[in-house]
Scaffold this motif. Structure first.
Motif, short mmCIF file in Angstrom:
data_model
loop_
_atom_site.label_atom_id
_atom_site.label_comp_id
_atom_site.label_asym_id
_atom_site.label_seq_id
_atom_site.Cartn_x
_atom_site.Cartn_y
_atom_site.Cartn_z
N GLU A 137 0.91 -1.39 -0.04
CA GLU A 137 0.13 0.09 0.11
C GLU A 137 0.88 1.32 0.00
N ASP A 138 2.18 1.26 0.50
CA ASP A 138 3.01 2.13 0.52
C ASP A 138 4.21 2.26 -0.64
N ALA A 139 4.06 1.41 -1.61
CA ALA A 139 4.77 1.31 -2.63
C ALA A 139 4.90 2.38 -3.72
N TYR A 140 4.01 3.23 -3.83
CA TYR A 140 4.06 4.44 -4.44
C TYR A 140 4.64 5.64 -3.99
N GLU A 141 4.64 5.60 -2.51
CA GLU A 141 5.17 6.75 -1.85
C GLU A 141 6.77 6.83 -1.97
N ASN A 142 7.30 7.98 -1.69
CA ASN A 142 8.75 8.19 -1.33
C ASN A 142 9.08 7.36 -0.01
N ILE A 143 10.23 6.76 -0.61
CA ILE A 143 10.81 5.61 0.68
C ILE A 143 12.30 6.00 0.78
N THR A 144 12.72 5.72 2.20
CA THR A 144 14.24 5.91 2.25
C THR A 144 14.78 4.48 2.29
N VAL A 145 15.88 4.21 1.80
CA VAL A 145 16.62 2.83 1.85
C VAL A 145 18.18 3.11 2.53
N TRP A 146 18.35 2.20 3.40
CA TRP A 146 19.75 2.11 4.09
C TRP A 146 20.38 0.87 3.61
N GLY A 147 21.58 0.77 3.33
CA GLY A 147 22.44 -0.33 3.02
C GLY A 147 23.77 -0.14 2.57
N THR A 148 24.27 -1.27 2.08
CA THR A 148 25.80 -1.18 1.47
C THR A 148 25.63 -1.29 -0.08
N LEU A 149 25.91 -0.37 -0.61
CA LEU A 149 25.92 -0.25 -2.09
C LEU A 149 27.05 -1.08 -2.78
N LYS A 150 26.69 -1.96 -3.79
CA LYS A 150 27.82 -2.77 -4.60
C LYS A 150 27.57 -2.48 -5.82
N LEU A 151 28.56 -2.33 -6.65
CA LEU A 151 28.42 -2.04 -8.22
C LEU A 151 28.57 -3.44 -8.59
#
Length: 176
Positions: A137-151
């Motif tokens: 139900e929130d999939a179309y909202e602005n969200i914040t994601v935290w994590g480790t970025l991998k190329l």
């Protein structure tokens, strides 16, 4: 000196209690190689296209080469392995009940399944920690994601990502 030490301790305690994971990067533009010149790539292929018949097999092949070049270019290798906090929008890839656990993540709302996807260097394939996904139900909202970025180049039916975040934490940003 004691006041300064107490103040520093208080600041450290408050930041540790914020409940927000630490991060090194919070700017989508940092995912783009600073030396990347999209206009130069497009101009190169535009010159090639101008020498072939419009709508021809050769023209389609040149455009395919251009798309391949654009997908491969522009990734900032310096951000590989950095912890990030990014806000943006998603296209669901895997839904478990009412929870979106895997998704393509973009910096803007226009990058959805109804319009052309963002460039690969502005797209992240995210897999969340168990219970840290986004409610459908929130999939179309602005969200914040935290994590480790991998190329890591990843292609799914809905788009291509140059980056991956595994075991991410996500939450819907508060509505203003």
């Amino acid at each position: 000196m004691i006041k300064r030490t107490l103040l520093l301790t208080l600041i450290l305690l408050l930041s540790a209690c914020s409940g927000e994971p630490s991060y090194e990067l919070d700017d989508w533009s940092k995912l783009i190689d600073p030396n990347f010149d999209q206009a130069k790539i497009v101009s190169f292929y535009k010159q090639k296209v101008s020498k072939v018949k419009e709508g021809s097999k050769e023209e389609r092949a040149i455009y395919a080469q251009m798309q391949k070049a654009l997908k491969a270019a522009g990734n900032n290798k310096a951000v590989d392995g950095k912890t990030v906090k990014l806000s943006g929008y998603l296209v669901p890839i895997d839904i478990d009940g009412e929870m979106v656990n895997k998704f393509l993540f973009f910096p803007n709302a226009a990058a959805c399944i109804h319009v052309p996807a963002s460039p690969a260097n502005q797209t992240i394939f995210v897999t969340t920690k168990k219970g840290k996904g986004v409610m459908m139900e929130d999939a179309y909202e602005n969200i914040t994601v935290w994590g480790t970025l991998k190329l890591q180049h990843t292609e799914v039916a809905n788009g291509t990502a140059s980056y991956v975040i595994d075991d991410a934490i996500s939450k819907v940003r508060p509505r203003l």
